[in-house]
Design a protein around this motif. Structure first.
Motif, PDB file in Angstrom:
ATOM      1  N   GLY A   1       0.842  -1.195   0.000  1.00 37.08           N
ATOM      2  CA  GLY A   1       0.000   0.000   0.000  1.00 37.08           C
ATOM      3  C   GLY A   1       0.876   1.243   0.000  1.00 37.08           C
ATOM      4  N   TRP A   2       0.474   2.233  -0.805  1.00 31.69           N
ATOM      5  CA  TRP A   2       1.254   3.475  -0.904  1.00 31.69           C
ATOM      6  C   TRP A   2       0.535   4.628  -0.228  1.00 31.69           C
ATOM      7  CZ3 TRP A   2       6.020   4.396  -3.339  1.00 31.69           C
ATOM      8  CH2 TRP A   2       6.563   3.308  -4.038  1.00 31.69           C
ATOM      9  N   GLY A   3       1.311   5.532   0.317  1.00 35.83           N
ATOM     10  CA  GLY A   3       0.775   6.771   0.865  1.00 35.83           C
ATOM     11  C   GLY A   3       1.684   7.920   0.460  1.00 35.83           C
TER      12      GLY A   3
ATOM     13  N   HIS B   1      12.224  12.928   9.141  1.00 37.16           N
ATOM     14  CA  HIS B   1      12.728  12.604  10.482  1.00 37.16           C
ATOM     15  C   HIS B   1      11.653  11.908  11.326  1.00 37.16           C
ATOM     16  CE1 HIS B   1      14.592  13.044  14.383  1.00 37.16           C
ATOM     17  NE2 HIS B   1      13.602  13.805  14.792  1.00 37.16           N
ATOM     18  N   VAL B   2      10.468  12.521  11.385  1.00 33.54           N
ATOM     19  CA  VAL B   2       9.411  11.984  12.249  1.00 33.54           C
ATOM     20  C   VAL B   2       8.910  10.635  11.716  1.00 33.54           C
ATOM     21  CG1 VAL B   2       7.051  12.390  13.080  1.00 33.54           C
ATOM     22  CG2 VAL B   2       8.757  14.204  13.200  1.00 33.54           C
ATOM     23  N   ALA B   3       8.765  10.533  10.396  1.00 39.34           N
ATOM     24  CA  ALA B   3       8.280   9.269   9.833  1.00 39.34           C
ATOM     25  C   ALA B   3       9.292   8.152  10.074  1.00 39.34           C
ATOM     26  CB  ALA B   3       8.004   9.429   8.336  1.00 39.34           C
TER      27      ALA B   3
ATOM     28  N   GLY C   1       0.668  10.442   5.660  1.00 43.93           N
ATOM     29  CA  GLY C   1       1.213   9.570   4.622  1.00 43.93           C
ATOM     30  C   GLY C   1       1.193   8.110   5.026  1.00 43.93           C
ATOM     31  N   ILE C   2       1.464   7.848   6.301  1.00 42.82           N
ATOM     32  CA  ILE C   2       1.486   6.462   6.788  1.00 42.82           C
ATOM     33  C   ILE C   2       0.055   5.944   6.922  1.00 42.82           C
ATOM     34  CG2 ILE C   2       2.477   4.929   8.558  1.00 42.82           C
ATOM     35  CD1 ILE C   2       4.760   6.659   7.969  1.00 42.82           C
TER      36      ILE C   2
ATOM     37  N   SER D   1      -3.836  15.660   4.557  1.00 40.22           N
ATOM     38  CA  SER D   1      -2.518  15.955   5.132  1.00 40.22           C
ATOM     39  C   SER D   1      -2.616  16.766   6.408  1.00 40.22           C
ATOM     40  CB  SER D   1      -1.681  16.758   4.138  1.00 40.22           C
ATOM     41  OG  SER D   1      -1.455  16.040   2.964  1.00 40.22           O
ATOM     42  N   ARG D   2      -3.398  17.825   6.345  1.00 41.76           N
ATOM     43  CA  ARG D   2      -3.480  18.746   7.488  1.00 41.76           C
ATOM     44  C   ARG D   2      -4.094  18.076   8.706  1.00 41.76           C
ATOM     45  NH1 ARG D   2      -7.720  21.963   5.974  1.00 41.76           N
ATOM     46  NH2 ARG D   2      -8.913  20.858   7.563  1.00 41.76           N
TER      47      ARG D   2
END
Ligand code: OSB
Ligand code: MG
Length: 373
Positions: free
Chosen positions: A44-46, A66-68, A103-104, A267-268
């Motif tokens: 699966g893509w994000g 960094h966070v991801a 995204g995740i 996203s937001r």
């Protein structure tokens, strides 16, 4: 379900037309593509559609990377879950960083839809066959240049146009567009560039007779009080974008009567899970919603189309076709619009688009791979 491997790609696409907002000007965009693999081998893509600079919100491509990589992927890798609604709980200790989370979360939803053999639209609870797409136009050098841009999009069949405004670029360009397109569904987006200074309020009030469907985010994100005060003096509905990052923000805005329309951005809001919840809450309060965009590449754009198929999305979404922004997109087929309508891929398993992995690797500035313990 268990995610056993994850990859991040920092990918760059050139824009077909430079885009300028109240804060910046861009010729290419960098987004992070997320590829998650389940124990059964499904993929699966994000998309983490964060801007490079911290002007829209505090996040940047680098902060998201960094966070991801350091917090979010370790939280999901190897964890057991049965529905993507459970994903945000895995990273509940991580404050903020909504773009990175989105995204995740998006990749998790797509993975789940694929493993369930259904479309992403069905997984999200969508009902619409087709989505009405609007376009968002940046600040141009002159009102005449803007009118030419609007004419191009109207000729392409888009039924709704949103114009970026900023102090000094508001009444004059909007009047010029309105004079040429008296009937067009038109609205403006200030990205929080105005204050309650009398000159700013006068400029915004000067837009009230332009027949706009909404004024989006005139004041700073956290200044809900200014939006509540200003709304009472205006007939044009106020739409909030940057102010609404989570459901608590939405509850506060509703309680303050600071909002008439909600722009929902995946996203937001930190992902599809939160976007669906915001849709449900807004709908219960009779607040119409539409799906905003962050110039997504095809992965995020396809998720926006699926989300826009939910029943409360009664206003046109910023889900214009890939070719408005990119000459070659990262998905096959690219997102396409026909006279401003985008078909929701109901027959597909997943989001209805295949990621062009070779192309993604080609346009990536860096990549990272992690697997479960
Ligand atoms: O406020 O909607 C916004 C792009 C970058 C930052 C903020 C915004 C936007 C857009 C994009 O308007 C619209 C789109 O993706 O089509
Ligand atoms: Mg906006």
């Amino acid at each position: 379900m268990r995610i056993v491997a994850a990859e991040l790609f920092h990918a760059r696409l050139p824009l077909v037309h430079e885009f300028e907002t109240s804060s910046h000007r861009k010729a290419h965009l960098d987004h992070i593509l997320v590829r998650l693999t389940s124990a059964s081998g499904a993929v699966g893509w994000g998309e983490i559609a964060s801007p490079s600079d911290p002007y829209y919100c505090g996040e940047t491509v680098d902060s998201c990377w960094h966070v991801a990589s350091e917090y979010l992927l370790p939280a999901v890798l190897g964890a057991e879950w049965s529905h993507p609604r459970e994903l945000p709980a895995l990273w509940s200790k991580v404050r903020g960083n909504e773009f990175a989370k989105a995204g995740i979360d998006m990749a998790g939803w797509t993975l789940w839809a694929i493993e369930s053999g259904i479309s992403l639209a069905e997984a999200l609870g969508g009902t619409r066959q087709r989505v009405v797409a609007g376009v968002s136009l940046g600040i141009e050098a002159t009102p005449a240049d803007l009118v030419a841009q609007v004419a191009r999009q109207v000729d392409a069949g888009y039924p709704r146009v949103k114009l970026k405004i900023a102090p000094g670029w508001d009444v004059e360009p909007v009047r010029a567009v309105r004079a040429r397109f008296p009937e067009l569904d038109l609205h403006v987006d200030a990205n929080g560039a105005y204050t309650e200074h009398p000159d700013h309020l006068a400029a915004l009030r000067g837009l009230d007779d332009a027949g706009l469907s909404m004024i989006e985010q005139p004041f700073a994100p956290r200044n809900l009080l200014a939006h509540a005060r200003f709304r009472r003096t205006l007939t044009t509905p106020i739409c909030l974008d940057e102010s609404i990052v989570d459901l608590d923000d939405l509850r506060t805005a509703l309680a303050l009567e600071a909002i008439a329309i909600l722009n929902i951005k995946v996203s937001r809001m930190g992902g599809l899970t939160a976007a669906v919840a915001a849709h449900d809450l807004a709908r219960a309060h009779d607040v119409p919603v539409w799906c905003g965009g962050m110039h997504e590449f095809g992965v995020g754009r396809a998720a926006n189309v699926a989300l826009s198929s939910l029943p409360g999305f009664t206003l046109p979404s910023d889900v214009s076709a890939s070719d408005k922004y990119y000459s070659r997109d990262v998905v096959i087929p690219p997102i396409s619009a026909d006279r401003g309508l985008v078909d929701v891929p109901w027959q597909a398993v997943g989001d209805g688009h295949r990621v062009d992995e070779a192309f993604v690797r080609e346009i990536s500035l860096r990549a990272l791979q992690r697997s479960a313990g």
